[in-house]
Design a protein around this motif. Structure first.
Motif, PDB file in Angstrom:
ATOM      1  N   ASP A 340       0.840  -1.208   0.000  1.00 47.73           N
ATOM      2  CA  ASP A 340       0.000   0.000   0.000  1.00 47.73           C
ATOM      3  C   ASP A 340       0.871   1.253   0.000  1.00 47.73           C
ATOM      4  N   TRP A 341       1.908   1.232   0.846  1.00 50.61           N
ATOM      5  CA  TRP A 341       2.773   2.411   0.938  1.00 50.61           C
ATOM      6  C   TRP A 341       3.489   2.629  -0.404  1.00 50.61           C
ATOM      7  N   MET A 342       4.015   1.548  -0.967  1.00 50.37           N
ATOM      8  CA  MET A 342       4.718   1.667  -2.250  1.00 50.37           C
ATOM      9  C   MET A 342       3.771   2.156  -3.342  1.00 50.37           C
ATOM     10  N   ALA A 343       2.554   1.597  -3.376  1.00 46.59           N
ATOM     11  CA  ALA A 343       1.588   2.012  -4.405  1.00 46.59           C
ATOM     12  C   ALA A 343       1.225   3.482  -4.219  1.00 46.59           C
ATOM     13  N   GLY A 344       1.133   3.922  -2.965  1.00 44.66           N
ATOM     14  CA  GLY A 344       0.871   5.344  -2.696  1.00 44.66           C
ATOM     15  C   GLY A 344       1.995   6.214  -3.245  1.00 44.66           C
ATOM     16  N   TRP A 345       3.231   5.752  -3.031  1.00 46.91           N
ATOM     17  CA  TRP A 345       4.395   6.504  -3.551  1.00 46.91           C
ATOM     18  C   TRP A 345       4.322   6.572  -5.083  1.00 46.91           C
TER      19      TRP A 345
END
Lengths: 354, 354
Positions: A340-345
């Motif tokens: 989720d964090w990577m996709a947000g980035w």
């Protein structure tokens, strides 16, 4: 009443009903990415090879049933892909596994949860999972083994191939400082480690040219499917940078998960100018004699890239509130949180294409 | 007006509209298997390993960066699966590739059409694709190579490994009588043969025990996912029979596509009693010195099995009006026609479970 008119009207009623239904489901039934569990609708899936070339050999076999002479294809890269129903301009993600592993790294986790291949697809990304050249479904060449076995080549022509043992690999994967000690708060599902060890395969990379044949294959793939974000792990960490240095066609960004190496800060930084780059590390890095120096060198690269007009960023997961991650962050218990964090980035840094 | 009532009414309207719409699409939009192209809804997908065991070795590496001693996991079998939205009691299909290939055999054809993995899923079957032990994503053990390389074992301890060259493989795959001649009416998409050759990988099976470790792994898989039809190809042809001989738990039927070997007619036929068995061959078999004798031996097996209360059948595709098939019938131009025929046979012979 003409049938085509009737069908059009029915479709209109369906569409309106579906729109109204979305009020009942918070909008999920209507459009946007698939729900993160349960049934999944995909637009397309399949697999193919990129790269590769033919070589002739006279030592392909020592068995009477199979001829020793002939042509074999080597250096190709296997690619499996799935495209979700509603891409909405998101870039494709190419998932590039690390040492002694195959594309399986990104699939169902050892403890049976959705892998990043499935999870990121459900989040709306076309996902491409590769097997590096000479590994998994991407064939290597065994001609040297049979040449030595039949006395046609000296012993030192045997390939340089190694397998990572569980015990020495333990500290490399940063499950703990040394086998079988475990870092406190470790998120890796060690109760399922037997399933993880089965993912490991022998590594023939030491005999391959530089760059590894996987790199030109990734260039070809990015041109074919781009815009794509190249998401690498560990040993493959340097590959996306080598791809970008060879040409940016199709490359929309780089995410390097705990790269074995970043480009040297003294390298030409022009290939990275303006390219969104994320270098992401997990937890316990300062306690790892293997990874702490690599992190330091990646910091130098990020600084050099940004000094030359880059858009690079180095993040440690604990610094954004995500704790306990091993080197295998795509399989850790909180792997979906990391995704989720990577996709947000990616959503924030890599523009959607419409 | 309560929200739940509103939503129920909307769902009813949707359902009715969809039913009416089915009149426009020949019924495909409504329920039953997914359409054979376009978006696909799946219930579940993932991958895992079956079988395998740990071995210790002191010759895992000749590289200073990687320790030579440790434990590795070998003999496991990689499995990737997809379950469609509407199984309706159909048995699972386990697709078991043949010599010098991996599970890739069943995926997208070399000329880019839907592979049997995708096509049979769209027809409503849960599909499990495996990589045989020691091949593809199922790791082999390279310790013997490094033992010889470091002088710890004699030369004859090198593994027996071979790669099939394109030219000698040509006649085995029955593209023509010999390389590069082509049988008239050949259905294999030879214009895309370069993509096919890239699917081939080295084969380490000669050094593996009998039965191949893939066989007990298939037994475990069938118990776990059954009722399942084991669909084998070529070299793997004997495996489903060896599975059935070891125990029928989870095994609902066998489809052997051009098996390298059938059980000998003098073998105990009790394991096959009442089990639906299809042995399927393509075209040009009588012109192949490799396949004609194998066909003859399989005929003897089928007769022996049926004499002992079996439900076995041997079919040549030309005899049911399907012509031009090579040994790689799952990739031939008419591969979907062959899959349809096979699925029809399964539907007719293997009862659905509800």
């Amino acid at each position: 009443m003409p049938r085509s008119w009737f069908c059009r009207e029915i479709l209109r009623a369906l569409s309106m009903s579906a729109m109204l239904l979305s009020a009942c489901t918070g909008g999920r039934a209507q459009s946007g990415p698939s729900p993160l569990d349960g049934p999944l609708t995909i637009q397309a899936q399949g697999s193919f090879f990129v790269g590769g070339h033919d070589v002739h050999s006279d030592t392909l076999s020592t068995l009477p049933a199979y001829a020793p002479s002939g042509t074999v294809s080597v250096d190709q890269m296997y690619v499996r892909y799935q495209v979700p129903a509603d891409v909405a301009g998101r870039p494709a993600l190419v998932l590039i596994h690390g040492c002694c592993l195959t594309g399986k790294s990104w699939e169902t986790t050892p403890d049976g949860r959705s892998g990043w291949d499935d999870y990121l697809l459900r989040k709306g990304y076309p996902v491409y999972v590769i097997d590096q050249a000479w590994r998994g479904r991407s064939a290597g060449n065994i001609a040297a083994i049979d040449a030595v076995k039949t006395g046609k080549a000296p012993l030192d022509q045997l390939p340089t191939v190694f397998a990572a043992g569980h015990e020495p690999a333990w500290a490399i994967f940063r499950f703990g400082p040394e086998y079988p000690k475990v870092f406190p708060g470790m998120q890796y599902p060690l109760e399922a480690q037997a399933e993880f060890w089965k993912q490991m395969v022998p590594d023939w990379a030491a005999d391959l040219p530089t760059p590894n044949p996987t790199v030109p294959a990734l260039s070809t793939l990015a041109k074919r499917i781009g815009p794509a974000v190249l998401v690498s792990h560990s040993q493959a960490g340097i590959y996306p940078f080598q791809v970008a240095a060879a040409g940016r066609d199709g490359v929309a960004g780089i995410v390097a998960l705990e790269p074995g190496a970043c480009p040297a800060p003294t390298d030409d930084m022009a290939p990275y100018k303006g390219l969104p780059i994320l270098v992401l590390f997990g937890d316990y890095v300062d306690q790892s004699p293997r990874w702490a120096p690599r992190l330091a060198l990646c910091r130098q690269f990020v600084a050099a890239a940004n000094a030359a007009g880059g858009k690079a960023e180095l993040v440690l997961l604990p610094d954004v509130g995500i704790h306990g991650n091993s080197h295998m962050m795509m399989q850790d218990r909180n792997s979906h949180e990391v995704a989720d964090w990577m996709a947000g980035w990616i959503e924030h840094h890599v523009p959607r294409h419409m």
